[in-house]
Design an enzyme around this catalytic site. Structure first.
Site, mmCIF file in Angstrom:
data_model
loop_
_atom_site.group_PDB
_atom_site.id
_atom_site.type_symbol
_atom_site.label_atom_id
_atom_site.label_comp_id
_atom_site.label_asym_id
_atom_site.label_seq_id
_atom_site.Cartn_x
_atom_site.Cartn_y
_atom_site.Cartn_z
ATOM 1 C CD GLU A 163 -2.230 1.185 3.010
ATOM 2 O OE1 GLU A 163 -1.614 0.621 3.919
ATOM 3 O OE2 GLU A 163 -3.368 1.696 3.179
ATOM 4 C CG ASN A 202 -5.082 3.610 0.502
ATOM 5 O OD1 ASN A 202 -4.305 3.135 -0.344
ATOM 6 N ND2 ASN A 202 -4.871 3.513 1.803
ATOM 7 C CE LYS A 219 -7.193 0.791 4.043
ATOM 8 N NZ LYS A 219 -5.933 1.328 4.653
ATOM 9 C CD GLU A 249 -5.744 4.498 5.832
ATOM 10 O OE1 GLU A 249 -5.303 3.732 6.683
ATOM 11 O OE2 GLU A 249 -6.138 4.110 4.727
ATOM 12 C CB CYS A 284 -3.846 -1.599 4.733
ATOM 13 S SG CYS A 284 -2.890 -1.445 6.229
ATOM 14 C CG ASN A 342 2.008 1.738 4.438
ATOM 15 O OD1 ASN A 342 2.904 2.574 4.379
ATOM 16 N ND2 ASN A 342 1.651 1.060 3.386
HETATM 17 N N1 ING Z 1 -3.191 0.514 8.799
HETATM 18 C C1 ING Z 1 -3.518 -0.294 9.926
HETATM 19 C C2 ING Z 1 -4.013 -1.673 9.537
HETATM 20 O O1 ING Z 1 -5.183 -1.970 9.421
HETATM 21 C C3 ING Z 1 -4.731 -0.560 12.039
HETATM 22 C C4 ING Z 1 -4.440 0.379 10.886
HETATM 23 C C5 ING Z 1 -3.694 -1.180 12.748
HETATM 24 C C6 ING Z 1 -6.036 -0.830 12.363
HETATM 25 C C7 ING Z 1 -3.989 -2.077 13.791
HETATM 26 C C8 ING Z 1 -6.352 -1.704 13.421
HETATM 27 C C9 ING Z 1 -5.322 -2.321 14.134
HETATM 28 O O2 ING Z 1 -3.117 -2.498 9.398
HETATM 29 C C10 ING Z 1 -3.887 0.752 7.639
HETATM 30 N N2 ING Z 1 -3.274 1.571 6.754
HETATM 31 O O3 ING Z 1 -4.991 0.296 7.421
#
Ligand code: ING
Length: 308
Positions: A52, A112, A129, A148, A174, A199
Site C-alpha cells: 500500500e 487509497n 480501499k 485516512e 491493509c 502500512n
Molecule cells: N493501517 C492499519 C491496519 O489496518 C490498524 C491500521 C492497525 C487498524 C492495527 C487496526 C489495528 O493495518 C492501515 N493503513 O490500514
C-alpha cells in the site's frame, strides 16, 4: 517442475519496502521498486506485489498542512511521468505487478488505491480501499495519526475479481485484511489469489493492550482469510521507521491451507518469493470449503435473543 500454463503453478513475490522518507525524490523510490522487480524476474517470478502507498510515505500518519505537499502524494495518471520508468521496466522484464498508491481522479476524488498491471504493462484492474481505519480529525493525544478518513473517500469499485493468466486475482488494501467479508466476497467472485499491501504501525495508540499482538494479528487475519476461503494471500508490508512511525514487516505468502509458505525476515526492501500451486485452491474448495454443497446463506440470520 517449473511454472507453465498447464501445471497451474506460479512463482510470486511479495516485494516488501522499507521506509519511504517524505524527502525522497520519486525517481529514487522508483529505483528501489525497479530493483525489486529485477530481482524477482531473476527468480522467475510472474507476479510481484508491492505494498500500500508504495510510491510515498504513508502520509495519513500526520496532518499535512501544505496543500502542494498533500497533492504531491497522489497520482493523477497511471502510468504517469512519475511512474513510467516502473512500467517500462516491468514490460521489459515481462513481470506483472500490483502497486498500492494514492489516486486522484479527473474529478478530484481521492482514493487509497491498488492497481494490477499485466505483463504487457497494462493496468487491467483497479481497487479502491473500502475499510478506511482512523479518523477525519487529528487525535490530539496520539503519538501519530491515522487520517485516512480525511485524505481518502471510501472505495466505490467494490471487490472486483480479475482474470489473469490461468487464474483470477482479487485486490485488497491493509485494513481490508482484518475484515472477514473482504476474503469471502472475493472468494464468491471466484478469486484464487488475493494481493494486498499494508502500512501497519507496530503499536495501536487507541488499544495499547493489542501492541504485543500486532504481528500475530497481522498473520492471523491473512491466514484465516486464506484458509476459510481456500485462497492464496500475498501480503506485502511497507516496513521500518517511516517519518517517525515504526511499521511492522512480516510480508508473507499464505496458502489455502492457512500455512505461511514464505515470510520476510527484515524491515527493509526485501523479496519474499515462492512457487504456489493454484490447484490447492481447487482441492480445498472441492473437499472442504465447497460453498455450493456445504454453505447455507439462506439460513444465516443473526437473532439476538433476550436472556431468558
Ligand atoms: N493501517 C492499519 C491496519 O489496518 C490498524 C491500521 C492497525 C487498524 C492495527 C487496526 C489495528 O493495518 C492501515 N493503513 O490500514
Amino acid at each position: 517442475m517449473g511454472p507453465d500454463m498447464t501445471s497451474r503453478t506460479l512463482i510470486v513475490s511479495a516485494a516488501q519496502l522499507g521506509p519511504i522518507p517524505a524527502s525522497a525524490r520519486r525517481a529514487e523510490t522508483l529505483e528501489r521498486l525497479i530493483k525489486l522487480l529485477e530481482g524477482a524476474a531473476k527468480e522467475g517470478t510472474q507476479l510481484v506485489v508491492f505494498p500500500e502507498a508504495a510510491l510515498t510515505p504513508f502520509f495519513p500518519h500526520w496532518l499535512v498542512r501544505d496543500e502542494d505537499e498533500l497533492h504531491s502524494y497522489y497520482e493523477k495518471d497511471l502510468p504517469g511521468p512519475d511512474t513510467q520508468a516502473l512500467f517500462d521496466a516491468a514490460l521489459e522484464l515481462q513481470v506483472s505487478f500490483v502497486l498500492g498508491y494514492a489516486e486522484r481522479t479527473e474529478d478530484e476524488r481521492l482514493f487509497n488505491t491498488a492497481a494490477l498491471v499485466d505483463e504487457h504493462g497494462k493496468v487491467i484492474h483497479r481497487y479502491r480501499k473500502i475499510h478506511l481505519p482512523g479518523f477525519q480529525t487529528v487525535q490530539e493525544k496520539a503519538p501519530f495519526q491515522n487520517l485516512e478518513k480525511r485524505y481518502f473517500e471510501v472505495g466505490d469499485l467494490g471487490f472486483g475479481v480479475q482474470p489473469w493468466r490461468n487464474t483470477k486475482i482479487g485486490l485488497a488494501i491493509c485494513n481490508d485484511r482484518r475484515w472477514a467479508e473482504t476474503y469471502r466476497v472475493l472468494a464468491i467472485g471466484g478469486a484464487e489469489i488475493v494481493c494486498l499491501g499494508y502500512n501497519t504501525p507496530a503499536s495501536t495508540p487507541h488499544l495499547p493492550e493489542s501492541d504485543a499482538l500486532v504481528n500475530f494479528q497481522n498473520h492471523l487475519s491473512m491466514q484465516a482469510g486464506a484458509y476459510q476461503n481456500s485462497m492464496w494471500v500475498i501480503g506485502t508490508a511497507k516496513a521500518g521507521t517511516e517519518e517517525g512511525v515504526n511499521q511492522i514487516g512480516g510480508s508473507a505468502v499464505i496458502a489455502p491451507s492457512g500455512e505461511i509458505l514464505a515470510v520476510a525476515k527484515t524491515l527493509g526492501d526485501e523479496l519474499v518469493t515462492t512457487e504456489i500451486d493454484l490447484d490447492m485452491v481447487t482441492r480445498y474448495r472441492r473437499e472442504i470449503f465447497n460453498f455450493a454443497q456445504h454453505r447455507r446463506p439462506e439460513h444465516y440470520r443473526s437473532i439476538a435473543r433476550p436472556l431468558s
